[in-house]
Scaffold this motif. Structure first.
Motif, mmCIF file in Angstrom:
data_model
loop_
_atom_site.group_PDB
_atom_site.id
_atom_site.type_symbol
_atom_site.label_atom_id
_atom_site.label_comp_id
_atom_site.label_asym_id
_atom_site.label_seq_id
_atom_site.Cartn_x
_atom_site.Cartn_y
_atom_site.Cartn_z
ATOM 1 N N SER A 1 0.970 -1.260 -0.098
ATOM 2 C CA SER A 1 -0.001 0.164 -0.062
ATOM 3 C C SER A 1 1.006 1.461 -0.060
ATOM 4 O O SER A 1 0.439 2.343 -0.336
ATOM 5 C CB SER A 1 -0.890 -0.051 1.134
ATOM 6 N N SER B 1 3.158 1.880 -1.780
ATOM 7 C CA SER B 1 3.716 2.023 -3.339
ATOM 8 C C SER B 1 3.285 3.511 -3.634
ATOM 9 O O SER B 1 2.475 4.021 -3.141
ATOM 10 C CB SER B 1 2.933 0.944 -4.138
ATOM 11 N N SER B 2 3.588 3.669 -5.067
ATOM 12 C CA SER B 2 3.018 5.022 -5.428
ATOM 13 C C SER B 2 1.665 5.110 -5.987
ATOM 14 O O SER B 2 1.332 6.120 -6.436
ATOM 15 C CB SER B 2 4.270 5.510 -6.819
ATOM 16 N N LEU B 3 0.961 3.956 -5.702
ATOM 17 C CA LEU B 3 -0.345 3.993 -6.475
ATOM 18 C C LEU B 3 -1.198 4.843 -5.831
ATOM 19 O O LEU B 3 -1.116 5.226 -4.517
ATOM 20 C CB LEU B 3 -0.881 2.586 -6.428
ATOM 21 N N PRO B 4 -2.119 5.570 -6.480
ATOM 22 C CA PRO B 4 -3.055 6.623 -5.758
ATOM 23 C C PRO B 4 -3.957 6.346 -4.911
ATOM 24 O O PRO B 4 -4.563 6.987 -4.142
ATOM 25 C CB PRO B 4 -3.365 7.255 -7.146
ATOM 26 N N VAL B 5 -4.450 5.034 -4.947
ATOM 27 C CA VAL B 5 -5.470 4.524 -4.192
ATOM 28 C C VAL B 5 -5.457 3.845 -3.106
ATOM 29 O O VAL B 5 -4.809 2.805 -3.408
ATOM 30 C CB VAL B 5 -6.544 4.018 -5.210
ATOM 31 N N THR B 6 -5.819 4.218 -1.851
ATOM 32 C CA THR B 6 -5.326 3.389 -0.711
ATOM 33 C C THR B 6 -6.700 3.347 -0.107
ATOM 34 O O THR B 6 -7.660 3.990 -0.132
ATOM 35 C CB THR B 6 -4.535 4.168 0.390
ATOM 36 N N LEU B 7 -6.980 2.365 0.992
ATOM 37 C CA LEU B 7 -8.029 2.159 1.910
ATOM 38 C C LEU B 7 -8.462 3.348 2.601
ATOM 39 O O LEU B 7 -9.851 3.488 2.439
ATOM 40 C CB LEU B 7 -7.725 1.104 2.864
ATOM 41 N N SER C 1 -8.260 6.343 1.226
ATOM 42 C CA SER C 1 -8.677 7.343 0.376
ATOM 43 C C SER C 1 -9.932 6.709 -0.393
ATOM 44 O O SER C 1 -10.529 7.365 -1.397
ATOM 45 C CB SER C 1 -7.671 7.576 -0.716
ATOM 46 N N ILE C 2 -10.590 5.675 -0.149
ATOM 47 C CA ILE C 2 -11.758 5.290 -0.914
ATOM 48 C C ILE C 2 -13.164 5.734 -0.004
ATOM 49 O O ILE C 2 -12.846 6.042 1.179
ATOM 50 C CB ILE C 2 -11.766 3.969 -1.260
#
Lengths: 553, 553
Positions: free
Chosen positions: B57, B59-65, B67-68
């Motif tokens: 989590s 990582s550089s990915l934009p969506v995290t728990l 942010s949902i």
């Protein structure tokens, strides 16, 4: 920050509607309540012995418009409603008194529903579906006389994928594994990059309705799901193209988020300018909007453009740099009509740039309702979900089991369109003939209609490079605009209604898709069968001539 | 007022979960994040070359728990997840090392998915579906050798109902008119009161997934739609039975409303006491909750009771007096197994009391996934919507075109189950033999399992009068409860997991449905084929004996 977007939005819609903006937060919603606003038209579809008129709202019944979820009221479809409702009423009336009208049939150019306009289904696909539905046929010798040998082989292989061969059983939330394997292999063959069956959510979903909205409906529920995941409040925004297929604006409104619009440039064939993306993104952020994702529709709807690969690379880099999820609506991937353009999936483009699972969040939507097969009634399709952490994927998986639909015929069909007959198969030649016949005919129809539109006074029309639509711009005379405002109608809707009443041809006003303020368009499909095209061209030409004669300044 | 309901709710669930209540507003959700809480189990389904572990989590990915949409996290399924996930993993492992387990197959008694357990589809229905899918069969002479004459006639009649005979085309938002006519006629024949095709929303919808949740899934999307319509905030409440099929609690949570629970009385065969309804209603109102609707599931799920007509009359009068919408889940209307009970639709009961369109708001849900046909994979069904003003109906119609799914095969099947072969038809005798064979076998299986359960130490089980389930109560020894708490598991989940690991039999813990605090249950379907029942009884009996021997105080 909401006001900012609403103001943004209002700019996009018919300014004659501004007095309503306080009632219409969705920028694609000129009318406060398009359905409620046309009860006479709509109530025809409810005309029911048991039905009460709206005036009965004062009855003892517990539910009133004031007591339902306001988001439901806000979720509007500017393109639904009035014109389609008028068309359906005309169609009813035509049955009984033909003579009352200057035309003898309604021609629906408003919706991508090919088989309703006479396009025949691909025989191989339907053979396989029938054999899977009624599998005991496979044990009958007569079946071999009735079905192609490869459809029989395929049905056997598909049934082997289905636990207990039970096509009447529920399947895994993501869809039947064996069918997802077939689709992943089809994606790999298409892109030249690996695809993982565990990334495929093989589902139909979505709603019917003889309205423009149904066009990409077989992925409607998937889009709703991603919006539901990403949008917590109006402080969350989604970048969407203008003009756009209004599924996105409707879904964002329904889930209480904010639409952050970016313009496609009509002058450059509906080009997507990164500079405009950046501008809109920064403007939204300066108002406190957290922009979560970028929606790109390629090939374009309603605009019909096919993005150049270089442009796609810039879009991918933009999403990577800005930390946006890329929601790629690729349901028209097989509908490309021009030799100088080719479809490239965003996943292929991202991978070819060296971006992997950990670099970019990408969702690609595909549907069996489009392509050359146009199986809208089968509700099949998939989304390929890549670049999400496993904990977020678990939430998507959970949403899939709450929200999505997956009839097994639709799943089977999705696997068939991603793995059609191959050279040497019994069906191959007839399949290729059907496929090429449909696609080349669509290309021909697109060109004929494009040329006809460009020959009209004050009309300019970009070419349909792909998808199923033309989106001509009409420069309306001031007198026509005033006449429209006198009728409290958007000028393009005024034009489309006049066209319908004079010719029976149904098209959709541009204001339903959003357009640069002060410009007017309509969307017309290329789907009527070839023998109908000349009549459409003639009716359209005659109507436009007389319209201009009536309103020319 | 929310806290009140949460406290209410917490009382219903395993008290060993209370420490989590601040994280779990949905009373049927003992764990804060049941899916995320079992990543090892769930990630098996995502085990993917491209997949990242939750730890990525970062990582550089934009969506995290974080942010949902928190509503997505809150929308939980206590009954989904762990046990089914363990079962599916066991099933995988069994393929490779049978010897590691004391059983050779997993028997799924957790889900109403008859065809996955070997029940064959009704031949006539599948003949008609196949002919409609591949209509050119109707022109072939060999077809008459392969299909019954009435299936051929029916296919012709259905195709005549479909504009352009295009089974691959989108249909009207409510479904194909001709098919709605057939269904309305079927309802009239059932009830002896008129039904209006314009009241029928003929749609599939809903999600698959090999979990308990799929049981009545073919009306999941319809339920979501009504909840979305009625729930604006947590100040809006819905009266729901406890125990209940958790679709309702999940849908209420997803749409941000409040669940107002009422108890079914186990001692009186899961009776529905009006006095308890009133008490819960007033208590909720005193906390400022506006209660909008009452959900009744008849025949009951998971409880299997069939309501007496007099009880139904009281329920209708209660809704009328209190101004509640009656949401009648009647998907098991054809599954009644006892001579002393009969299914009566709530609409029939309301009309026989003299209540018409203007008196009471009533929605009846039906599905092709249930009954004797169990066509879960076809996603067909309808809801009959009566007693709503036309302006509200227009909003429902609008929701239908945003939210619902309507694959044409599912629509056709819904019309077939409401108008099966009649005496004199070519298929009639074989159809009746299939139908009666399935229903009488279900009744036999229900009785056998009920008797076996009642013979177990500390187990009491009401009879399955209808639906597809038994919901036995297990009086667990204190030592077992302590062992469960040591494992941070609900005692009934602890029992079910032990049962699964010892026998391969999958049942669902009662805590997933809600139960009186301190009581423990599980839900077991009656769907395994008859030849499997003795094995299930033996395995269950042996397991229970050794379980009690281990934990008896």
């Amino acid at each position: 920050m909401r006001r900012f977007l609403i103001n943004q939005a209002k700019g996009l819609v018919d300014h004659s509607r501004r007095q309503h903006h306080h009632k219409s937060p969705s920028f694609l919603s000129p009318q406060p309540r398009p359905l409620a606003s046309s009860p006479p038209a709509l109530s025809r579809f409810f005309s029911s012995t048991s039905e009460m008129s709206a005036s009965d709202s004062t009855s003892s019944l517990p539910v009133t418009l004031d007591s339902i979820n306001p988001k439901v009221l806000k979720c509007e479809y500017a393109v639904r409603g009035e014109i389609v409702n008028i068309a359906q009423k005309l169609q009813e009336d035509l049955k009984t008194n033909k003579d009352a009208y200057p035309f003898d049939e309604i021609i629906y150019c408003n919706i991508g529903n090919p088989q309703s306009l006479g396009q025949l289904p691909i025989k191989f696909f339907r053979e396989v579906l029938a054999l899977c539905d009624h599998a005991s046929l496979l044990d009958e010798s007569e079946t071999h006389g009735l079905f192609s040998t490869d459809s029989i082989d395929r049905a056997w292989r598909i049934l082997d994928h289905i636990p207990g061969r039970a096509t009447g059983a529920y399947s895994h939330s993501q869809g039947i594994k064996g069918l997802r394997d077939v689709i992943a292999a089809g994606i790999e063959a298409r892109d030249g990059f690996p695809a993982d069956p565990n990334d495929i959510f093989l589902t139909d979903g979505a709603s019917p309705a003889v309205t423009i909205k149904t066009k990409t409906l077989s992925h409607r529920v998937r889009v709703h799901m991603m919006m539901q995941l990403l949008l917590s409040s109006e402080k969350d925004g989604i970048l969407c193209p203008i003009p756009q297929y209004p599924l996105y604006s409707a879904s964002i409104a329904l889930h209480g988020g904010s639409l952050v619009p970016y313009y496609l440039d009509e002058a450059t064939g509906w080009g997507l300018e990164i500079s405009d993306l950046k501008k809109q993104l920064e403007e939204a952020r300066s108002k406190g909007i957290s922009v979560r994702a970028l929606v790109v529709i390629n090939p374009g709807n309603p605009t019909g453009q096919v993005l150049a690969e270089e442009n796609q690379r810039d879009i991918v880099n933009f999403c990577k740099q800005e930390g946006l999820v890329l929601l790629a609506d690729e349901v028209y991937q097989e509908n490309v009509y021009v030799p100088d353009k080719k479809f490239h999936s965003f996943k292929k483009v991202a991978r070819s740039l060296g971006y992997g699972e950990k670099d970019i969040s990408l969702v690609s939507f595909q549907s069996v309702s489009k392509g050359y097969y146009g199986e809208c009634g089968k509700r099949g399709g998939y989304m390929e979900v890549t670049g999400f952490t496993s904990d977020v994927r678990e939430q998507i998986y959970k949403m899939a089991s709450v929200n999505l639909c997956s009839n097994i015929s639709g799943q089977i069909l999705a696997s068939l369109v991603m793995s059609p007959p191959k050279p040497g198969d019994d069906s191959y030649d007839s399949y290729m003939a059907e496929r090429d016949g449909i696609l080349s005919s669509m290309a021909k129809r697109a060109k004929t209609l494009e040329d006809a539109l460009n020959s009209l006074e004050g009309v300019t029309c970009n070419r349909a490079e792909g998808a199923m639509y033309l989106f001509p711009r009409i420069n309306l005379p001031q007198k026509a605009i005033e006449a429209a405002e006198a009728e409290k109608t958007a000028p393009d809707a005024f034009y489309c209604k006049r066209l319908l009443n004079a010719t029976g041809v149904v098209v959709v006003p541009g204001s339903g898709f959003g357009q640069v303020p002060g410009t007017w368009h309509f969307r017309c499909t290329i789907l009527p069968q070839e023998d109908k095209i000349p009549a459409i061209v003639n009716r359209l030409t005659d109507f436009h001539k007389s319209f201009m004669d009536e309103f020319r300044n």
